[in-house]
Design a protein around this motif. Structure first.
Motif, short mmCIF file in Angstrom:
data_model
loop_
_atom_site.label_atom_id
_atom_site.label_comp_id
_atom_site.label_asym_id
_atom_site.label_seq_id
_atom_site.Cartn_x
_atom_site.Cartn_y
_atom_site.Cartn_z
N GLY A 132 0.75 -1.17 -0.04
CA GLY A 132 0.04 -0.07 -0.22
C GLY A 132 0.92 1.27 0.01
O GLY A 132 2.01 1.21 0.76
N PHE A 133 0.26 2.45 -0.66
CA PHE A 133 1.23 3.69 -0.85
C PHE A 133 0.34 4.64 -0.65
O PHE A 133 -0.85 4.80 -1.26
CB PHE A 133 1.90 3.52 -2.20
CG PHE A 133 3.16 2.34 -2.49
CD1 PHE A 133 4.22 2.52 -2.02
CD2 PHE A 133 2.34 1.40 -3.21
CE1 PHE A 133 5.16 1.51 -2.37
CE2 PHE A 133 3.26 0.36 -3.51
CZ PHE A 133 4.67 0.45 -2.86
N ALA A 134 0.72 5.72 0.00
CA ALA A 134 -0.14 6.97 0.19
C ALA A 134 0.11 7.81 -1.09
O ALA A 134 -0.67 8.77 -1.09
CB ALA A 134 0.48 7.64 1.55
N THR A 135 1.26 7.77 -1.85
CA THR A 135 1.34 8.49 -3.18
C THR A 135 1.51 7.69 -4.32
O THR A 135 2.08 6.74 -4.35
CB THR A 135 2.63 9.61 -2.80
OG1 THR A 135 3.63 8.90 -3.01
CG2 THR A 135 1.95 10.42 -1.61
N LEU A 136 1.20 8.19 -5.62
CA LEU A 136 1.46 7.48 -6.84
C LEU A 136 3.00 7.43 -7.07
O LEU A 136 3.58 6.67 -7.50
CB LEU A 136 0.53 8.12 -7.95
CG LEU A 136 0.89 7.50 -9.14
CD1 LEU A 136 0.75 6.00 -9.44
CD2 LEU A 136 0.24 8.17 -10.21
N GLU A 137 3.81 8.53 -6.68
CA GLU A 137 4.94 8.65 -6.69
C GLU A 137 5.78 7.64 -6.21
O GLU A 137 6.70 6.97 -6.65
CB GLU A 137 5.57 10.08 -6.11
CG GLU A 137 5.13 11.45 -7.16
CD GLU A 137 3.62 11.74 -6.82
OE1 GLU A 137 3.08 12.33 -7.76
OE2 GLU A 137 2.98 11.27 -5.86
N ALA A 138 5.27 7.19 -4.81
CA ALA A 138 5.93 6.05 -4.07
C ALA A 138 5.66 4.72 -4.91
O ALA A 138 6.74 3.90 -4.79
CB ALA A 138 5.60 6.14 -2.66
N ALA A 139 4.50 4.71 -5.22
CA ALA A 139 4.08 3.44 -5.93
C ALA A 139 4.99 3.09 -7.27
O ALA A 139 5.48 2.19 -7.31
CB ALA A 139 2.82 3.50 -6.51
#
Length: 356
Positions: A55-62
């Motif tokens: 799970g990621f809080a931002t698309l950038e992290a994903a």
């Protein structure tokens, strides 16, 4: 031989994202590997419900993580443009929810980016795969009713009159759809896009001009509930002239008593007519053709199952063809929606711009 593995990321963990998750989970060889959402509690619940590990809080992290093959974009409408461009730039095929973007310019930019990337892209105009509508389109295309003269289509909902899907007066899931400040373009952008696409898809012809009237009804004292100003349109009535010369009417409303979520398309030509419907989750196709036209006799037409948009997307990602409808179609339909809004503002018909 087992199907090639496809690792899916779901961007957005709201109510409709669960449908995406369920559809992918039913496809052999598809693995839900990650989800993204800015709300930690909603994301955590989504991961547990659908057995997703990352799970990621931002698309950038994903994207930085990167261990996925394709993505479903189920973010709010206003976020589709920026997030989809980021995914395409990262080399990821995208199935995006409708509408592609808030206006034709941004939608066209998405279509161009997808074309330039060469990546699989699709927009979720999902009612095309209802067997009755798919078969109706095929019958019109093969000349069963001859030259098309008239089209009438409607998308009827009643959730502003009852709470079958939850109390819209207290549930943000529904309230945001009534407020332009919260990203809604009203019934026109929410379900009008489906019936406008469906009518022209079945008829096999795009509009050359469109006239539209939009109506927002009083629904609460002062026109607001808490932070939600209820100013988005509740009903839309459109008239079209199609490229082939036919005329059409298209309506969408949330004030249709007795219709939770029902769609109808009727196409009339020189040799007969076709009626396709999706009512109370049941579909039906009827036709009045040949000698039956003289006696106004309608007969049921058998249909066959059609792959879902999720199945088409996965097949295309695996290299098995295209995933229609694609971003180019999504941008074209967005241009029609913009023209409808412009028409309502000027109280007159508007020519359809070419977005290709």
């Amino acid at each position: 031989m087992s199907a090639a593995r496809v690792r899916l990321l779901i961007l957005g963990a709201g109510g409709w994202a669960a449908q995406h998750a369920r559809e992918y989970a039913s496809i052999d060889g598809v693995e839900l590997v990650a989800a993204v959402d800015t709300d930690p509690a909603r994301l955590a619940a989504f991961l547990v419900e659908h057995r997703i590990e990352q799970g990621f809080a931002t698309l950038e992290a994903a994207i930085a993580w990167g261990a996925f093959d394709a993505a479903s974009n189920v973010t709010p409408d206003v976020a589709h443009h920026a997030t989809t461009l980021s995914l395409l730039a990262a080399g990821k095929p995208v199935l995006c929810e409708k509408p592609l973007a808030p206006d034709r310019t941004l939608a066209h930019e998405m279509a161009e980016a997808a074309a330039d990337s060469g990546l699989v892209n699709a927009v979720n105009l999902r009612y095309r795969v209802v067997p009755a509508f798919a078969m109706a389109q095929a019958m019109v295309a093969d000349g069963s009713i001859g030259t098309v003269h008239h089209v009438e289509a409607s998308y009827l909902q009643s959730w502003l009159m009852q709470d079958a899907w939850g109390d819209w007066r207290t549930d943000p899931t529904w309230l945001w759809r009534l407020s332009t400040a919260h990203g809604s373009t009203g019934v026109l952008g929410d379900v009008g896009i489906h019936i406008l696409d469906l009518a022209t898809f079945v008829a096999g012809s795009d509009p050359v001009d469109i006239g539209c009237r939009l109506k927002t009804f009083d629904k609460a004292p002062g026109g607001r509930i808490g932070d939600y100003v209820l100013d988005a349109n509740d009903s839309a009535l459109m008239h079209l002239q199609l490229q082939g010369g036919a005329l059409g009417t298209v309506t969408a409303t949330r004030f249709a008593a007795g219709h939770r979520n029902d769609l109808y398309v009727r196409v009339h030509g020189e040799l007969g007519g076709i009626e396709a419907s999706y009512e109370d989750r049941r579909f039906r196709l009827r036709a009045c053709l040949g000698d039956d036209a003289r006696t106004a006799t309608w007969r049921d037409i058998p249909t066959s199952a059609v792959p879902t948009i999720w199945e088409r997307f996965v097949t295309a990602v695996r290299g098995g063809g295209t995933a229609a409808p694609d971003f180019r179609r999504g941008a074209r339909v967005q241009g029609w929606l913009d023209a409808a809004i412009e028409s309502d503002a000027k109280r007159g018909s508007v020519a359809i711009p070419d977005v290709d």
